[in-house]
Design a protein around this motif. Structure first.
Motif, PDB file in Angstrom:
ATOM      1  N   LEU A 154       8.639 -11.719  13.094  1.00  0.00           N
ATOM      2  CA  LEU A 154       7.656 -10.761  12.575  1.00  0.00           C
ATOM      3  C   LEU A 154       6.708 -10.316  13.677  1.00  0.00           C
ATOM      4  O   LEU A 154       6.367  -9.127  13.771  1.00  0.00           O
ATOM      5  N   GLY A 155       6.291 -11.257  14.512  1.00  0.00           N
ATOM      6  CA  GLY A 155       5.394 -10.913  15.610  1.00  0.00           C
ATOM      7  C   GLY A 155       6.011  -9.924  16.575  1.00  0.00           C
ATOM      8  O   GLY A 155       5.335  -9.016  17.075  1.00  0.00           O
ATOM      9  N   ARG A 156       7.315 -10.066  16.816  1.00  0.00           N
ATOM     10  CA  ARG A 156       7.994  -9.130  17.709  1.00  0.00           C
ATOM     11  C   ARG A 156       8.183  -7.771  17.054  1.00  0.00           C
ATOM     12  O   ARG A 156       8.021  -6.727  17.699  1.00  0.00           O
ATOM     13  N   LEU A 157       8.500  -7.781  15.765  1.00  0.00           N
ATOM     14  CA  LEU A 157       8.691  -6.510  15.062  1.00  0.00           C
ATOM     15  C   LEU A 157       7.393  -5.719  14.972  1.00  0.00           C
ATOM     16  O   LEU A 157       7.400  -4.486  15.073  1.00  0.00           O
ATOM     17  N   LEU A 158       6.282  -6.430  14.802  1.00  0.00           N
ATOM     18  CA  LEU A 158       4.971  -5.767  14.699  1.00  0.00           C
ATOM     19  C   LEU A 158       4.366  -5.480  16.068  1.00  0.00           C
ATOM     20  O   LEU A 158       3.260  -4.933  16.145  1.00  0.00           O
TER      21      LEU A 158
END
Length: 362
Positions: A215-219
């Protein structure tokens, strides 16, 4: 007729350890890492399980090694380290930041200003081409500076050399200070290295970490692969929702992989390419470390912070290696992580803007 460009890993470019097959190179790396890690651990050096493999990685790389840690493994390392720190932070992490945010902000901005000044001086002296020194001197967020520097016409190889050489200096100095300054490595837990562990809690820990990391990478969160699992894991751990369970063998593997990822970056070709910039880079790193040491001293005399805690908190990156050293030492982990997290977020948001502003005027 011009010669046809050769692939970096072609047989013509290989020498030393690089002549060996990659599985054999990995065996050589492991054979060097194990005794070094054991020696550092016995000597009581903080983060010996990271420093030994890092030194072994440097030896293999400068002797022609061509192996690199796959990105998926480094992603896993960030997940494991983030969840490890999340399970260790105390409930006063947020209070520590909120109660002292003006001091934290002043420290971070001071380090950014000093690193930017160093890059500007090197650029004005014509030691490095173009704006390479400005991007390479930025205090933290190495991956961001590599991307931005490349887009701005800087020599990415030199930027990487400057960024990761600073990481090696910071990690090495921190371990030496921790060892000779009386902050011995924390005594290992009584849990056997390959002993039983709570499989359900372990699966939940990895599930939360991997999900938050993705999620951190996607955001596109700055250092999202580390900060997102750290934030989510700390919140769930502090509220008692999960119990962070990471067996000792997994932590030791993550420490070793982190050391390898740093050490293997110092290839012979990069060192040859950066030989003209080596002395100015070392001088700028020493100046920045001395300045960080001064800030740490001010924290000690002004707030009564423990010297090792103050030094780790003010060190200019990298966050993952500092987290490992802090977790292996008797320091205030909440204070270190609060200031280091603030530094990473601010330098990621402001660093490219400041570097671009200075580069335009250099």
């Amino acid at each position: 007729m011009k010669d046809k460009p050769q692939h970096p890993d072609s047989p013509e470019d290989r020498s030393g350890i690089g002549l060996l097959r990659k599985p054999v190179q990995w065996l050589v790396l492991i054979a060097l890492s194990a005794p070094l890690a054991i020696f550092f651990e016995i000597a009581g050096i903080p983060a010996g399980l990271m420093m030994g493999p890092m030194l072994a990685g440097v030896v293999v790389a400068i002797n022609g090694g061509t192996i690199r840690l796959p990105r998926i493994f480094f992603f896993g390392v960030q997940i494991v380290l983030a969840m490890m720190i999340a399970g260790m932070v105390s409930p006063n992490l947020i209070d520590t930041f909120l109660s002292r945010w003006p001091i934290f902000l002043a420290i971070v901005l001071s380090v950014i200003a000093m690193s930017t000044l160093s890059g500007w001086v090197i650029t004005r002296m014509g030691i490095l081409p173009g704006t390479t020194a400005i991007w390479g001197s930025s205090a933290g967020a190495a991956s961001t500076m590599l991307v931005m520097g490349g887009a701005y016409g800087a020599d990415v190889r030199l930027v990487a050399f400057m960024q990761y050489l600073r990481v090696v200096f910071v990690a090495t100095l921190a371990t030496l200070i921790g060892h000779f300054g009386g902050h011995q490595a924390m005594a290992p837990d009584s849990v056997p290295f390959f002993g039983p562990f709570d499989l359900q809690a372990f699966a939940l820990t990895l599930g939360v970490g991997i999900g938050a990391g993705i999620l951190g990478r996607l955001l596109r969160i700055p250092a999202g692969s580390f900060l997102a699992p750290f934030g989510v894991g700390a919140l769930l751990s502090l509220t008692g929702t999960i119990h962070v369970e990471l067996p000792p063998w997994l932590l030791a593997t993550a420490f070793a992989f982190l050391g390898w990822s740093i050490g293997l970056g110092f290839t012979r070709s990069i060192l040859l390419h950066a030989r003209r910039a080596f002395v100015p880079t070392v001088i700028s790193i020493v100046v920045l470390l001395a300045f960080s040491g001064l800030l740490a001293y001010l924290l000690v005399i002004g707030l009564g912070i423990d010297p090792m805690t103050a030094y780790l908190a003010t060190s200019p990156g990298g966050l993952d290696s500092i987290a490992v050293i802090a977790a292996s030492s008797n320091v205030d982990l909440s204070f270190v992580m609060a200031l280091q997290t603030a530094r990473l977020v601010i330098i990621t948001l402001l660093g490219p803007l400041i570097a671009r502003f200075v580069a335009d005027r250099a």
